[in-house]
Design an enzyme around this catalytic site. Structure first.
Site, short mmCIF file in Angstrom:
data_model
loop_
_atom_site.label_atom_id
_atom_site.label_comp_id
_atom_site.label_asym_id
_atom_site.label_seq_id
_atom_site.Cartn_x
_atom_site.Cartn_y
_atom_site.Cartn_z
N PHE A 126 0.84 -1.20 0.00
CA PHE A 126 0.00 0.00 0.00
C PHE A 126 0.88 1.25 0.00
O PHE A 126 1.76 1.39 0.85
CB PHE A 126 -0.92 0.03 1.22
CG PHE A 126 -1.88 1.19 1.20
CD1 PHE A 126 -3.02 1.16 0.41
CD2 PHE A 126 -1.61 2.35 1.93
CE1 PHE A 126 -3.88 2.25 0.35
CE2 PHE A 126 -2.47 3.44 1.87
CZ PHE A 126 -3.61 3.38 1.09
N ASP A 143 9.24 2.79 1.65
CA ASP A 143 8.05 3.46 2.20
C ASP A 143 7.99 3.18 3.70
O ASP A 143 7.59 2.09 4.12
CB ASP A 143 6.80 2.96 1.47
CG ASP A 143 5.52 3.63 1.96
OD1 ASP A 143 5.51 4.15 3.08
OD2 ASP A 143 4.52 3.62 1.21
N LYS A 147 2.37 9.75 8.41
CA LYS A 147 1.70 9.19 9.60
C LYS A 147 2.31 9.67 10.94
O LYS A 147 2.02 10.77 11.36
CB LYS A 147 1.69 7.66 9.51
CG LYS A 147 0.69 7.14 8.46
CD LYS A 147 0.22 5.72 8.75
CE LYS A 147 -0.98 5.36 7.90
NZ LYS A 147 -0.67 4.87 6.57
C1 LIG Z 1 -0.90 5.21 5.17
C2 LIG Z 1 0.13 4.82 4.20
C3 LIG Z 1 0.32 5.53 3.01
C4 LIG Z 1 -0.56 6.70 2.61
O1 LIG Z 1 -0.48 7.75 3.52
P1 LIG Z 1 -1.62 8.89 3.52
O2 LIG Z 1 -1.10 9.91 4.50
O3 LIG Z 1 -2.88 8.23 3.96
O4 LIG Z 1 -1.71 9.41 2.14
C5 LIG Z 1 1.34 5.13 2.16
N1 LIG Z 1 2.14 4.10 2.47
C6 LIG Z 1 1.99 3.39 3.60
C7 LIG Z 1 2.93 2.27 3.89
C8 LIG Z 1 0.98 3.72 4.50
O5 LIG Z 1 0.83 3.00 5.61
#
Ligand SMILES: *Cc1c(COP(=O)(O)O)cnc(C)c1O
Length: 396
Positions: A135, A225, A254
Site C-alpha cells: 500500500f 516506504d 503518519k
Molecule cells: C498510510 C500509508 C500511506 C498513505 O499515507 P496517507 O497519508 O494516507 O496518504 C502510504 N504508504 C503506507 C505504507 C501507509 O501505511
C-alpha cells in the site's frame, strides 16, 4: 445518538465509520461523547506516536501557532531545516522535501524515479516495480504502485508499474534479468519494509538486502516506504535499519507529526539534486506548525529509553498474543509495536467486539488484526490491552 449523527450526513460516504466520536485523549486513553474510556491500541493508524495530549508536543504546537502558522515556501523556513537535519541524522545522508501526507511523499518519489530515468539516464530507465499486497496511497501516482485491485480498478488507467510477490527472491531475480536491457531499464522499486496495510507482513530475512544489491547493480533507485513503520515504531528509528540496508529514497508521514499532518521524502543527494527550482512543490508542505510538531516528535523518539520501551513492550505484547492464540507463534507477526494477529475471519468483527470491551484496534488486510498503540504505552497498559482483547476474542 449525537446531534451530528441523528441528521443525514453531508459527507461523502467513502469510509465505513463506527458510530463513536472521541472528544478527548490522554496518553493511551480515548474518551467518547458518552464519557466512555477506551485503551487506544491503534493510534489513529499508527499516527499518535506520543499518545494523546502529550505535554511537549502540545507545547511545541501552541507556541508555534502563536508565533507563526504559515508563510509559504517562497521563504526560508528554519523549522524545515531543523527537522530535515534531524531526519538525515536519524536515517541516512541526503536532502528532505516536505509535503502533507503519505501519498504525496510517494507521489514525489514516483516523479523522482521519472527524473532519474529521464535526466540521469537519457530516458532509458522507464520500468517501475512494486509489490503485491503493498500500500502506497490513493493519489494517481501512489495508487499506480499499489497493487490491490479493489483500490485500483475503478480509477484505471493508471501509470505503469510491475508487481512482484513480496518476499519472493526468484521473482525478484527474474524481474532484474528480464528483457533486452537485463534490468538496466528499471528506474526504481517501491517497497514497505513491513507491509502495514497488507496484513503486517515481514519480509524474509535477506530479502531487502538482496533487493538493495540488485538496485545498486542496475542503478535502480530503492524507495523505502516508511510511512507506517518509521519513527521507532518497529524498535529501530526506521524499519529498514533492522536489515542493515540503506535506501536511496525514504517516504514518511503518519507518525512523524504525532497527529499533525506532515509528509516528507528523504533522498540521496544524487536524486534530490535532480529537482530544480520550480519543478515540484506544495503550498503547505513543511509549514512551520507541521515542522514544529515533527521536531517535537523526533526529539522524543530518538531517545534511547524511548526506543528501549518500544522493544520491551513489543516483546511483552507478542508473548501475550501468542498465549492468547493458544501458543501458535506463527499467527503473530510484526516488529516492535506494529503487530498483526492472523485470524480465520474478517477482522471487522473483532475490532467491534474489542471496542465494546473498551479497546481500539484495527484491521489489516482481510484476515489480520492490527495492533499499533502509541509508542508511550507502558507494561501495565499492555497487560490491560491483552485482557480486553482476550474478552473480545471470547465473544466473536
Ligand atoms: C498510510 C500509508 C500511506 C498513505 O499515507 P496517507 O497519508 O494516507 O496518504 C502510504 N504508504 C503506507 C505504507 C501507509 O501505511
Amino acid at each position: 445518538m449525537t446531534e451530528s449523527t441523528s441528521k443525514p450526513s453531508a459527507l461523502f460516504q467513502n469510509y465505513g465509520r463506527a458510530d463513536v466520536s472521541f472528544v478527548r485523549g490522554k496518553g493511551v486513553y480515548l474518551y467518547d461523547t458518552q464519557g466512555r474510556v477506551y485503551l487506544d491500541a491503534f493510534a489513529g493508524v499508527a499516527v499518535s506516536t506520543l499518545g494523546h495530549g502529550h505535554a511537549g508536543l502540545t507545547q511545541a504546537i501552541s507556541t508555534q501557532a502563536a508565533n507563526l502558522l504559515h508563510c509559504s515556501n517562497y521563504y526560508t523556513v528554519p523549522q524545515q531545516e531543523d527537522l530535515a537535519r534531524t531526519l538525515v541524522h536519524a536515517a541516512f545522508p541526503g536532502r528532505v522535501l516536505f509535503c502533507n501526507s503519505g501519498t504525496e511523499a510517494n507521489e514525489a518519489a514516483y516523479k523522482l524515479l521519472r527524473l532519474w530515468g529521464n535526466l540521469q539516464h537519457g530516458g532509458r530507465k522507464t520500468r517501475i516495480i512494486s509489490f503485491l499486497n503493498g500500500f502506497h496511497g490513493r493519489t494517481m501516482g501512489s495508487l499506480s504502485v499499489t497493487a490491490n485491485p479493489k483500490y485500483r480498478e475503478p480509477f484505471a488507467p493508471l501509470a505503469p508499474c510491475e508487481f512482484l510477490p513480496y518476499g519472493d527472491l526468484p521473482a525478484l531475480e527474474a524481474a532484474f534479468a528480464k528483457g533486452d536491457d537485463k534490468g538496466d531499464d528499471i528506474a526504481g522499486v517501491f517497497i514497505e519494509p513491513i507491509q502495514g496495510e497488507g496484513g503486517v507482513i515481514v519480509p524474509p530475512a535477506g530479502f531487502l538486502k538482496r533487493l538493495r544489491e540488485l538496485c545498486t547493480a542496475h542503478q535502480a533507485l530503492l524507495v523505502m516506504d516508511e510511512i507506517q513503520t518509521g519513527f521507532a515504531r518497529t524498535g529501530k528509528l526506521f524499519c529498514h535499519q533492522h536489515e542493515g540496508v540503506v535506501p536511496d529514497m525514504m517516504t514518511m508521514a503518519k507518525g512523524l507529526g504525532g497527529g499533525v499532518p506532515i509528509g516528507a521524502i528523504l533522498a540521496i543527494e544524487a536524486v534530490a539534486s535532480l529537482m530544480k527550482p520550480g519543478m515540484h512543490g506544495t503550498t503547505f508542505g513543511g509549514n512551520p506548525l507541521a515542522c514544529a510538531a515533527g521536531l517535537a516528535v523526533m526529539n522524543e523518539v530518538v531517545q534511547p529509553h524511548f526506543i528501549a520501551n518500544i522493544v520491551a513492550r513489543g516483546e511483552q505484547l507478542k508473548a501475550g498474543l501468542i498465549t492468547l492464540m493458544g501458543g501458535d507463534a506463527s499467527q503473530v507477526r510484526g516488529r516492535g509495536l506494529l503487530v498483526g494477529v492472523q485470524l480465520t475471519y474478517d477482522p471487522g468483527m473483532l475490532v467491534q467486539a474489542a471496542r465494546e470491551e473498551g479497546l481500539i484496534v484495527g484491521p489489516s488486510g482481510n484476515q489480520t488484526l492490527r495492533i499499533a498503540p502509541p509508542l508511550v504505552i507502558n507494561a501495565a497498559q499492555i497487560d490491560e490491552l491483552l485482557t480486553k482483547l482476550a474478552a473480545a476474542i471470547k465473544r466473536v
